[in-house]
Design a protein around this motif. Sequence first.
Motif, PDB file in Angstrom:
ATOM      1  N   VAL A  32       9.000 -17.077 -18.446  1.00  0.00           N
ATOM      2  CA  VAL A  32       9.443 -15.862 -17.756  1.00  0.00           C
ATOM      3  C   VAL A  32       9.382 -16.070 -16.248  1.00  0.00           C
ATOM      4  CG1 VAL A  32       9.015 -13.409 -17.398  1.00  0.00           C
ATOM      5  CG2 VAL A  32       8.621 -14.413 -19.648  1.00  0.00           C
ATOM      6  N   GLU A  33      10.425 -15.588 -15.593  1.00  0.00           N
ATOM      7  CA  GLU A  33      10.515 -15.630 -14.141  1.00  0.00           C
ATOM      8  C   GLU A  33      10.754 -14.204 -13.654  1.00  0.00           C
ATOM      9  OE1 GLU A  33      13.071 -18.708 -11.983  1.00  0.00           O
ATOM     10  OE2 GLU A  33      14.277 -16.883 -11.866  1.00  0.00           O
ATOM     11  N   ILE A  34       9.970 -13.766 -12.671  1.00  0.00           N
ATOM     12  CA  ILE A  34      10.178 -12.463 -12.051  1.00  0.00           C
ATOM     13  C   ILE A  34      10.478 -12.691 -10.582  1.00  0.00           C
ATOM     14  CG2 ILE A  34       9.170 -10.220 -11.478  1.00  0.00           C
ATOM     15  CD1 ILE A  34       7.358 -10.518 -13.912  1.00  0.00           C
ATOM     16  N   ASN A  35      11.620 -12.202 -10.146  1.00  0.00           N
ATOM     17  CA  ASN A  35      12.049 -12.355  -8.752  1.00  0.00           C
ATOM     18  C   ASN A  35      11.951 -13.807  -8.299  1.00  0.00           C
ATOM     19  OD1 ASN A  35      12.445  -9.554  -8.692  1.00  0.00           O
ATOM     20  ND2 ASN A  35      10.335  -9.211  -8.084  1.00  0.00           N
ATOM     21  N   GLU A  36      12.456 -14.691  -9.156  1.00  0.00           N
ATOM     22  CA  GLU A  36      12.553 -16.125  -8.882  1.00  0.00           C
ATOM     23  C   GLU A  36      11.207 -16.852  -8.832  1.00  0.00           C
ATOM     24  OE1 GLU A  36      15.111 -16.786  -5.517  1.00  0.00           O
ATOM     25  OE2 GLU A  36      16.794 -15.792  -6.482  1.00  0.00           O
ATOM     26  N   GLU A  37      10.141 -16.248  -9.414  1.00  0.00           N
ATOM     27  CA  GLU A  37       8.842 -16.913  -9.496  1.00  0.00           C
ATOM     28  C   GLU A  37       8.391 -16.935 -10.943  1.00  0.00           C
ATOM     29  OE1 GLU A  37       5.764 -16.175  -6.757  1.00  0.00           O
ATOM     30  OE2 GLU A  37       7.133 -15.723  -5.114  1.00  0.00           O
ATOM     31  N   ILE A  38       8.017 -18.118 -11.428  1.00  0.00           N
ATOM     32  CA  ILE A  38       7.561 -18.271 -12.803  1.00  0.00           C
ATOM     33  C   ILE A  38       6.214 -17.580 -12.971  1.00  0.00           C
ATOM     34  CG2 ILE A  38       6.824 -19.936 -14.558  1.00  0.00           C
ATOM     35  CD1 ILE A  38       8.911 -21.857 -13.383  1.00  0.00           C
ATOM     36  N   VAL A  39       6.078 -16.857 -14.084  1.00  0.00           N
ATOM     37  CA  VAL A  39       4.831 -16.156 -14.397  1.00  0.00           C
ATOM     38  C   VAL A  39       4.120 -16.917 -15.509  1.00  0.00           C
ATOM     39  CG1 VAL A  39       3.809 -13.992 -15.201  1.00  0.00           C
ATOM     40  CG2 VAL A  39       5.881 -13.947 -13.797  1.00  0.00           C
ATOM     41  N   SER A  40       2.871 -17.296 -15.265  1.00  0.00           N
ATOM     42  CA  SER A  40       2.074 -17.980 -16.278  1.00  0.00           C
ATOM     43  C   SER A  40       1.778 -17.018 -17.423  1.00  0.00           C
ATOM     44  CB  SER A  40       0.764 -18.469 -15.659  1.00  0.00           C
ATOM     45  OG  SER A  40      -0.075 -19.016 -16.650  1.00  0.00           O
ATOM     46  N   LYS A  41       1.784 -17.525 -18.656  1.00  0.00           N
ATOM     47  CA  LYS A  41       1.520 -16.696 -19.821  1.00  0.00           C
ATOM     48  C   LYS A  41       0.198 -15.948 -19.713  1.00  0.00           C
ATOM     49  CE  LYS A  41       4.192 -19.296 -23.279  1.00  0.00           C
ATOM     50  NZ  LYS A  41       5.287 -19.490 -22.435  1.00  0.00           N
ATOM     51  N   LYS A  42      -0.787 -16.548 -19.067  1.00  0.00           N
ATOM     52  CA  LYS A  42      -2.096 -15.897 -18.974  1.00  0.00           C
ATOM     53  C   LYS A  42      -2.062 -14.633 -18.117  1.00  0.00           C
ATOM     54  CE  LYS A  42      -3.814 -18.904 -15.290  1.00  0.00           C
ATOM     55  NZ  LYS A  42      -4.812 -19.918 -14.938  1.00  0.00           N
ATOM     56  N   PHE A  43      -0.973 -14.415 -17.374  1.00  0.00           N
ATOM     57  CA  PHE A  43      -0.842 -13.227 -16.530  1.00  0.00           C
ATOM     58  C   PHE A  43       0.114 -12.174 -17.085  1.00  0.00           C
ATOM     59  CE2 PHE A  43      -1.998 -16.543 -13.331  1.00  0.00           C
ATOM     60  CZ  PHE A  43      -3.278 -16.068 -13.081  1.00  0.00           C
ATOM     61  N   TYR A  44       0.668 -12.387 -18.281  1.00  0.00           N
ATOM     62  CA  TYR A  44       1.621 -11.430 -18.853  1.00  0.00           C
ATOM     63  C   TYR A  44       1.013 -10.035 -18.984  1.00  0.00           C
ATOM     64  CZ  TYR A  44       4.978 -15.105 -20.270  1.00  0.00           C
ATOM     65  OH  TYR A  44       5.886 -16.119 -20.283  1.00  0.00           O
ATOM     66  N   GLU A  45      -0.239  -9.939 -19.439  1.00  0.00           N
ATOM     67  CA  GLU A  45      -0.885  -8.636 -19.654  1.00  0.00           C
ATOM     68  C   GLU A  45      -1.092  -7.878 -18.346  1.00  0.00           C
ATOM     69  OE1 GLU A  45      -1.923  -6.853 -22.320  1.00  0.00           O
ATOM     70  OE2 GLU A  45      -1.199  -8.305 -23.791  1.00  0.00           O
ATOM     71  N   GLU A  46      -1.428  -8.580 -17.282  1.00  0.00           N
ATOM     72  CA  GLU A  46      -1.763  -7.907 -16.026  1.00  0.00           C
ATOM     73  C   GLU A  46      -0.597  -7.785 -15.053  1.00  0.00           C
ATOM     74  OE1 GLU A  46      -3.976 -11.230 -13.390  1.00  0.00           O
ATOM     75  OE2 GLU A  46      -4.864 -10.875 -15.378  1.00  0.00           O
ATOM     76  N   THR A  47       0.547  -8.340 -15.409  1.00  0.00           N
ATOM     77  CA  THR A  47       1.716  -8.263 -14.533  1.00  0.00           C
ATOM     78  C   THR A  47       2.465  -6.958 -14.791  1.00  0.00           C
ATOM     79  OG1 THR A  47       1.938 -10.674 -14.475  1.00  0.00           O
ATOM     80  CG2 THR A  47       3.877  -9.390 -13.875  1.00  0.00           C
ATOM     81  N   ILE A  48       2.466  -6.077 -13.808  1.00  0.00           N
ATOM     82  CA  ILE A  48       3.150  -4.791 -13.907  1.00  0.00           C
ATOM     83  C   ILE A  48       4.540  -4.921 -13.284  1.00  0.00           C
ATOM     84  CG2 ILE A  48       3.087  -2.335 -13.291  1.00  0.00           C
ATOM     85  CD1 ILE A  48       0.813  -3.257 -15.182  1.00  0.00           C
ATOM     86  N   LEU A  49       5.537  -4.496 -14.036  1.00  0.00           N
ATOM     87  CA  LEU A  49       6.914  -4.565 -13.547  1.00  0.00           C
ATOM     88  C   LEU A  49       7.188  -3.386 -12.615  1.00  0.00           C
ATOM     89  CD1 LEU A  49       8.613  -5.551 -16.904  1.00  0.00           C
ATOM     90  CD2 LEU A  49       8.122  -7.035 -14.951  1.00  0.00           C
ATOM     91  N   ASN A  50       7.922  -3.668 -11.555  1.00  0.00           N
ATOM     92  CA  ASN A  50       8.247  -2.665 -10.539  1.00  0.00           C
ATOM     93  C   ASN A  50       9.740  -2.386 -10.531  1.00  0.00           C
ATOM     94  OD1 ASN A  50       5.544  -2.463  -9.281  1.00  0.00           O
ATOM     95  ND2 ASN A  50       5.924  -4.611  -8.785  1.00  0.00           N
ATOM     96  N   ASP A  51      10.087  -1.194 -10.091  1.00  0.00           N
ATOM     97  CA  ASP A  51      11.485  -0.817  -9.960  1.00  0.00           C
ATOM     98  C   ASP A  51      12.196  -1.855  -9.089  1.00  0.00           C
ATOM     99  OD1 ASP A  51      13.581   0.971 -10.508  1.00  0.00           O
ATOM    100  OD2 ASP A  51      13.376   1.863  -8.513  1.00  0.00           O
ATOM    101  N   GLY A  52      13.314  -2.361  -9.554  1.00  0.00           N
ATOM    102  CA  GLY A  52      14.083  -3.342  -8.799  1.00  0.00           C
ATOM    103  C   GLY A  52      13.761  -4.790  -9.122  1.00  0.00           C
ATOM    104  N   ASP A  53      12.728  -5.042  -9.938  1.00  0.00           N
ATOM    105  CA  ASP A  53      12.403  -6.420 -10.311  1.00  0.00           C
ATOM    106  C   ASP A  53      13.544  -7.034 -11.108  1.00  0.00           C
ATOM    107  OD1 ASP A  53       9.921  -6.542  -9.110  1.00  0.00           O
ATOM    108  OD2 ASP A  53       8.780  -6.197 -10.955  1.00  0.00           O
ATOM    109  N   VAL A  54      13.698  -8.336 -10.936  1.00  0.00           N
ATOM    110  CA  VAL A  54      14.681  -9.096 -11.700  1.00  0.00           C
ATOM    111  C   VAL A  54      13.912 -10.087 -12.558  1.00  0.00           C
ATOM    112  CG1 VAL A  54      16.634 -10.681 -11.595  1.00  0.00           C
ATOM    113  CG2 VAL A  54      16.427  -8.846  -9.905  1.00  0.00           C
TER     114      VAL A  54
END
Length: 64
Positions: A32-54
Motif C-alpha cells: 500500500v502506498e499513501i500519497n506516494e509513500e509506501i506504508v509498512s504493514k505494521k502501521f496499517y492499524e494506526e494509519t488514519i486516512l485523511n480527506d484528499g489522500d490518494v
Amino acid sequence: MVAINGKDYAAAGKNLASVLTEMKYDFRTIAVEINEEIVSKKFYEETILNDGDVVEVVSFVGGG
C-alpha cells in the motif's frame, strides 16, 4: 473522500486496516502506498486516512 486505486471512497477518518478489510484485501499479498509513500504493514492499524489522500493498493499474484 479518499481516492483508492482511482475511485473515491468515504474512508476519511478510518484506519487503513479497517478499510482494506472492508474491501476484502488479503494483507499478505498487497503493498500500500499513501500519497506516494509506501506504508509498512505494521502501521496499517494506526494509519488514519485523511480527506484528499490518494491510496494505491497493489496485489501480488504468482504465475509462470
